[in-house]
Write an enzyme that holds these catalytic residues in place. Structure first.
Site, mmCIF file in Angstrom:
data_model
loop_
_atom_site.group_PDB
_atom_site.id
_atom_site.type_symbol
_atom_site.label_atom_id
_atom_site.label_comp_id
_atom_site.label_asym_id
_atom_site.label_seq_id
_atom_site.Cartn_x
_atom_site.Cartn_y
_atom_site.Cartn_z
ATOM 1 N N THR A 31 0.828 -1.211 0.000
ATOM 2 C CA THR A 31 0.000 0.000 0.000
ATOM 3 C C THR A 31 0.859 1.257 0.000
ATOM 4 O O THR A 31 0.388 2.321 -0.380
ATOM 5 C CB THR A 31 -0.911 0.043 1.241
ATOM 6 O OG1 THR A 31 -0.123 -0.288 2.381
ATOM 7 C CG2 THR A 31 -2.061 -0.952 1.135
ATOM 8 N N SER A 63 33.226 -2.908 6.983
ATOM 9 C CA SER A 63 32.083 -3.732 7.380
ATOM 10 C C SER A 63 32.578 -4.981 8.095
ATOM 11 O O SER A 63 33.314 -5.784 7.520
ATOM 12 C CB SER A 63 31.273 -4.137 6.148
ATOM 13 O OG SER A 63 30.514 -5.291 6.464
ATOM 14 N N ALA A 118 15.723 -10.506 4.073
ATOM 15 C CA ALA A 118 14.620 -11.330 4.566
ATOM 16 C C ALA A 118 13.311 -10.543 4.572
ATOM 17 O O ALA A 118 12.278 -11.053 4.972
ATOM 18 C CB ALA A 118 14.922 -11.841 5.967
ATOM 19 N N SER A 123 18.351 -2.894 4.489
ATOM 20 C CA SER A 123 18.837 -1.813 3.615
ATOM 21 C C SER A 123 18.410 -0.452 4.157
ATOM 22 O O SER A 123 19.228 0.469 4.234
ATOM 23 C CB SER A 123 18.359 -2.006 2.175
ATOM 24 O OG SER A 123 16.953 -2.029 2.093
ATOM 25 N N ASP A 167 9.839 1.750 4.899
ATOM 26 C CA ASP A 167 10.966 1.166 5.625
ATOM 27 C C ASP A 167 11.825 2.239 6.293
ATOM 28 O O ASP A 167 12.205 2.122 7.465
ATOM 29 C CB ASP A 167 11.846 0.342 4.680
ATOM 30 C CG ASP A 167 11.041 -0.689 3.925
ATOM 31 O OD1 ASP A 167 9.876 -0.927 4.305
ATOM 32 O OD2 ASP A 167 11.572 -1.246 2.948
ATOM 33 N N TYR A 217 7.497 -7.088 -8.316
ATOM 34 C CA TYR A 217 7.218 -5.843 -7.584
ATOM 35 C C TYR A 217 6.952 -4.715 -8.575
ATOM 36 O O TYR A 217 5.953 -3.994 -8.466
ATOM 37 C CB TYR A 217 8.421 -5.523 -6.695
ATOM 38 C CG TYR A 217 8.273 -4.293 -5.836
ATOM 39 C CD1 TYR A 217 7.638 -4.350 -4.600
ATOM 40 C CD2 TYR A 217 8.782 -3.070 -6.249
ATOM 41 C CE1 TYR A 217 7.514 -3.223 -3.801
ATOM 42 C CE2 TYR A 217 8.665 -1.934 -5.467
ATOM 43 C CZ TYR A 217 8.033 -2.021 -4.242
ATOM 44 O OH TYR A 217 7.915 -0.894 -3.459
HETATM 45 P P1 ADP Z 1 16.390 -6.228 3.008
HETATM 46 O O1 ADP Z 1 16.304 -4.742 3.029
HETATM 47 O O2 ADP Z 1 15.059 -6.889 2.838
HETATM 48 O O3 ADP Z 1 17.127 -6.807 4.177
HETATM 49 P P2 ADP Z 1 17.898 -5.696 0.627
HETATM 50 O O4 ADP Z 1 18.343 -6.547 -0.492
HETATM 51 O O5 ADP Z 1 17.063 -4.515 0.320
HETATM 52 O O6 ADP Z 1 17.207 -6.647 1.706
HETATM 53 O O7 ADP Z 1 19.182 -5.150 1.391
HETATM 54 C C1 ADP Z 1 20.200 -6.016 1.811
HETATM 55 C C2 ADP Z 1 21.550 -5.397 1.529
HETATM 56 O O8 ADP Z 1 21.803 -4.325 2.465
HETATM 57 C C3 ADP Z 1 22.696 -6.354 1.728
HETATM 58 O O9 ADP Z 1 22.914 -7.143 0.571
HETATM 59 C C4 ADP Z 1 23.861 -5.397 1.981
HETATM 60 O O10 ADP Z 1 24.353 -4.852 0.788
HETATM 61 C C5 ADP Z 1 23.190 -4.286 2.787
HETATM 62 N N1 ADP Z 1 23.334 -4.599 4.218
HETATM 63 C C6 ADP Z 1 22.406 -5.087 5.055
HETATM 64 N N2 ADP Z 1 22.896 -5.310 6.288
HETATM 65 C C7 ADP Z 1 24.201 -4.959 6.231
HETATM 66 C C8 ADP Z 1 25.280 -4.975 7.168
HETATM 67 N N3 ADP Z 1 25.124 -5.416 8.426
HETATM 68 N N4 ADP Z 1 26.477 -4.533 6.751
HETATM 69 C C9 ADP Z 1 26.660 -4.093 5.493
HETATM 70 N N5 ADP Z 1 25.693 -4.069 4.569
HETATM 71 C C10 ADP Z 1 24.475 -4.488 4.910
HETATM 72 MG MG MG Z 2 15.585 -3.564 1.431
#
Ligand code: ADP
Ligand code: MG
Length: 384
Positions: A31, A63, A118, A123, A167, A217
């Site tokens: 939504t 990281s 997940a 992100s 988000d 999406y």
């Molecule tokens: P979601 O937002 O559903 O978890 P996304 O694909 O949108 O999935 O975002 C995930 C991405 O965000 C990861 O592949 C990485 O690039 C970045 N990310 C998430 N957590 C971390 C972290 N702890 N350290 C560095 N990058 C991260």
């Molecule tokens: Mg995301």
């Protein structure tokens, strides 16, 4: 935690730590990009950046989760040969600069425990933590609502993911022990107490890779737009789905071809469910809240068609367990997680029963998270 590694790498002295949580959406799915309503909560998992502003224009981030260092110049932000995770802080820096803010470089260490990919929005958590770090380093004061839009723009334009505003909003504006109602058209929000003595938020991860999610999406977004364009012939005043009630939709729905009619029906009825859910929360009526979650899942499965076999298995198993108020898929769909509200004393039994049922039917081990609605992003001073 990233602090220890930060002081080891960059020495003692004044430093800061920003943190921003992931989120779970209780109700109001697909939504947000339709100008509708969502009801997420920030969760007690976050991404943290320990950092110190520098005198130069270089950003160096290490990281701990990827065991990798990214270095970029604020005067030359190119995606280029960067690690994929570095696109999030880079994107936020790029948008802040594009909107006229003067940034300073920084050195930092990043660590998070929001499950990646997940549907719990790691992100957005990373973007929000990055935004707070750049603002603190550059001594920039911005309202949280504005920061959320900056982070969303970073994800849309720099990372290239076409996400809505929920988000980033939830991560930046969530409150402890509360759910956050966001009106995605007016970008206004209100918090509502979530009574944890009545219900726990249990998130189960299908652990299914969301391969279809990107293309589907975008397809759903475009179907929603097409349906709205047709409905506007009757009601030109409609800017989005925000003001399209069920009665009005029913009056005009005959004009919509398949599958547009079902896509629009999902959005319209889901907006109605969010408003009902807020009322249920206010009267602590978790039974009604749960029934609305069940209806949300059925609508996402049948009308919006973004569920999948594994999500349906988890939801169906959950609905059989004692103490479950309601269960639905959450996030974009095609994998990712379900969210279930469970009476606290039945949580263990719930996890045991659903995990073993899921294992039996799929051969997969579901990921399990019990979340507490938590405070949104923050930044503070740290010491060695
Ligand atoms: P979601 O937002 O559903 O978890 P996304 O694909 O949108 O999935 O975002 C995930 C991405 O965000 C990861 O592949 C990485 O690039 C970045 N990310 C998430 N957590 C971390 C972290 N702890 N350290 C560095 N990058 C991260
Ligand atoms: Mg995301």
């Amino acid at each position: 935690m990233p602090e220890r590694e930060f002081f080891k790498r960059y020495g003692s002295g004044e430093a800061f730590r920003s943190r921003a949580p992931g989120r779970v959406n209780l109700i109001g799915e697909h939504t947000d990009y339709n100008g509708g309503f969502v009801l997420p909560a920030a969760v007690d998992r976050d991404i943290r950046i320990a950092f110190r502003p520098s005198e130069d224009r270089t950003v160096e981030l290490h990281s701990l989760d990827f065991n990798e260092t990214a270095r970029f110049e604020l005067s030359k932000l190119e995606r280029g040969a960067m690690p994929a995770w570095a696109r999030y802080p880079m994107g936020v820096a790029a948008v802040l600069q594009a909107e006229g803010f003067a940034l300073r470089g920084l050195r930092g260490v990043v660590k998070g425990d929001v499950p990646l990919g997940a549907g719990l929005s790691s992100s957005a958590a990373f973007e929000a933590a990055s935004a707070l770090a750049f603002c603190r380093a550059g001594e920039i004061e911005l309202p949280r609502e504005r920061l959320a839009r900056i982070c969303q723009r970073a994800e849309n334009e720099f990372v290239g993911a076409n996400c809505g505003i929920m988000d980033q909003y939830a991560s930046l504006l969530g409150r402890r022990a509360c759910a956050l109602l966001i009106d995605c058209e007016t970008l206004s929000h209100r918090t509502y107490p979530f009574n944890e003595t009545l219900a726990r938020i249990v998130v189960l991860d299908t652990r299914v890779k969301r391969t279809l999610v990107g293309s589907a999406y975008n397809q759903r977004r475009s179907e929603c737009e097409q349906a709205l364009a047709i409905l506007r012939r009757h009601a030109p005043e409609l800017k989005s789905y925000h003001d399209l009630g069920v009665a009005m939709f029913k009056a005009f729905a005959h004009d919509l071809p398949e599958p547009l009619v079902r896509r629009a029906r999902h959005v319209v009825t889901e907006n109605g469910r969010v408003k009902e859910a807020v009322k249920a929360l206010q009267s602590w009526n978790m039974v009604t809240f749960g029934a609305l979650m069940d209806a949300s899942h059925d609508s996402l499965k049948n009308d919006f068609e973004v569920s999948c076999r594994e999500l349906d298995i988890l939801v169906n198993l959950a609905r059989e367990v004692r103490g479950v108020y309601g269960s639905r898929m959450t996030g974009a769909g095609f994998g990712g997680c379900t969210v279930t509200l469970v009476e606290p004393k039945h949580v263990e039994e719930f996890i045991r029963t659903v995990s073993s049922g899921y294992r039996a039917q799929t051969g997969l081990e579901a990921g399990v998270h019990v979340f507490t609605p938590s405070e949104g992003a923050s930044v503070e001073s740290i010491r060695p």
